[in-house]
Design a protein around this motif. Structure first.
Motif, PDB file in Angstrom:
ATOM      1  N   SER A   1      14.507  14.898  38.429  1.00 27.35           N
ATOM      2  CA  SER A   1      15.294  14.614  39.630  1.00 27.35           C
ATOM      3  C   SER A   1      14.344  13.958  40.617  1.00 27.35           C
ATOM      4  O   SER A   1      13.126  14.113  40.516  1.00 27.35           O
ATOM      5  N   GLU A   2      14.913  13.223  41.532  1.00 24.68           N
ATOM      6  CA  GLU A   2      14.065  12.581  42.541  1.00 24.68           C
ATOM      7  C   GLU A   2      13.300  13.623  43.343  1.00 24.68           C
ATOM      8  O   GLU A   2      12.138  13.421  43.697  1.00 24.68           O
ATOM      9  N   ARG A   3      13.944  14.739  43.610  1.00 26.07           N
ATOM     10  CA  ARG A   3      13.294  15.814  44.369  1.00 26.07           C
ATOM     11  C   ARG A   3      12.091  16.382  43.610  1.00 26.07           C
ATOM     12  O   ARG A   3      11.040  16.622  44.170  1.00 26.07           O
TER      13      ARG A   3
ATOM     14  N   ASP B   1      11.254  20.701  32.478  1.00 27.32           N
ATOM     15  CA  ASP B   1      12.004  20.516  33.716  1.00 27.32           C
ATOM     16  C   ASP B   1      12.847  19.250  33.656  1.00 27.32           C
ATOM     17  O   ASP B   1      12.442  18.243  33.099  1.00 27.32           O
ATOM     18  N   VAL B   2      14.015  19.333  34.230  1.00 29.91           N
ATOM     19  CA  VAL B   2      14.919  18.194  34.283  1.00 29.91           C
ATOM     20  C   VAL B   2      14.448  17.264  35.401  1.00 29.91           C
ATOM     21  O   VAL B   2      14.071  17.711  36.488  1.00 29.91           O
TER      22      VAL B   2
ATOM     23  N   SER C   1      11.908  10.202  33.709  1.00 31.64           N
ATOM     24  CA  SER C   1      13.295   9.816  33.976  1.00 31.64           C
ATOM     25  C   SER C   1      14.030   9.408  32.707  1.00 31.64           C
ATOM     26  O   SER C   1      15.261   9.510  32.644  1.00 31.64           O
TER      27      SER C   1
END
Length: 166
Positions: free
Chosen positions: A9-11, A6-7, A54
């Motif tokens: 992201s803050e979400r 998975d990439v 990150s």
């Protein structure tokens, strides 16, 4: 649940936090004596996952890393607590006029500079890690390693002169 592919992201990180916090808190709080200790374990676990994820260095599902870091953090708290108890017990049981270490080793330790002998005792008798000694001494881990190397070398020389046998 998120996968290692998975990439970041803050979400996605927020979702991970919401999905896993109760479990991570349970792991930490079961071992920690206080909420503050448990919070430290949780914070370190989530920070580690955040950094790896990150920076694109995450090679496994984030939950695996998260739970492993939380478990190890909780174990580290137990070990640190046990070291403090052992040190306290040694201090309480030793009368001021008695040496903690006797014989040739005790004589060799007394010949060292007080700072060097203290470092050796903090590591060997108290079982503190380099990082913990660095915090106590308010210096860097590299400085502690260098000072301990030189102190051990001097202790070995003094020990030989005192008639100690390796």
């Amino acid at each position: 649940m998120t996968d290692a592919g998975d990439v970041f992201s803050e979400r996605a990180f927020e979702d991970l936090y919401h999905d896993t916090f109760a479990t991570v808190w349970g792991i930490a709080r079961r071992v920690a004596r206080t909420d503050e200790e448990a919070e430290d374990v949780c914070q370190k676990a989530y920070l580690t996952v955040f950094e790896y994820w990150s920076q694109g260095r995450l090679r496994e599902p984030p939950t695996h890393l998260l739970y492993r870091v939380a478990k190890r953090g909780a174990i580290d708290i137990l070990r640190a607590r046990q070291r403090r108890f052992r040190l306290f017990d040694a201090l309480v049981q030793t009368r001021p006029e008695e040496d903690v270490v006797g014989g040739p080793l005790g004589r060799a330790l007394r010949r060292l500079r007080a700072e060097d002998a203290t470092l050796i005792l903090l590591q060997s008798a108290a079982g503190l890690s380099y990082e913990e000694i660095a915090r106590v001494e308010q210096t860097t881990v590299a400085a502690v390693r260098s000072r301990l190397f030189r102190a051990r070398r001097e202790l070995a020389r003094c020990y030989d002169e005192e008639g100690g046998a390796w």
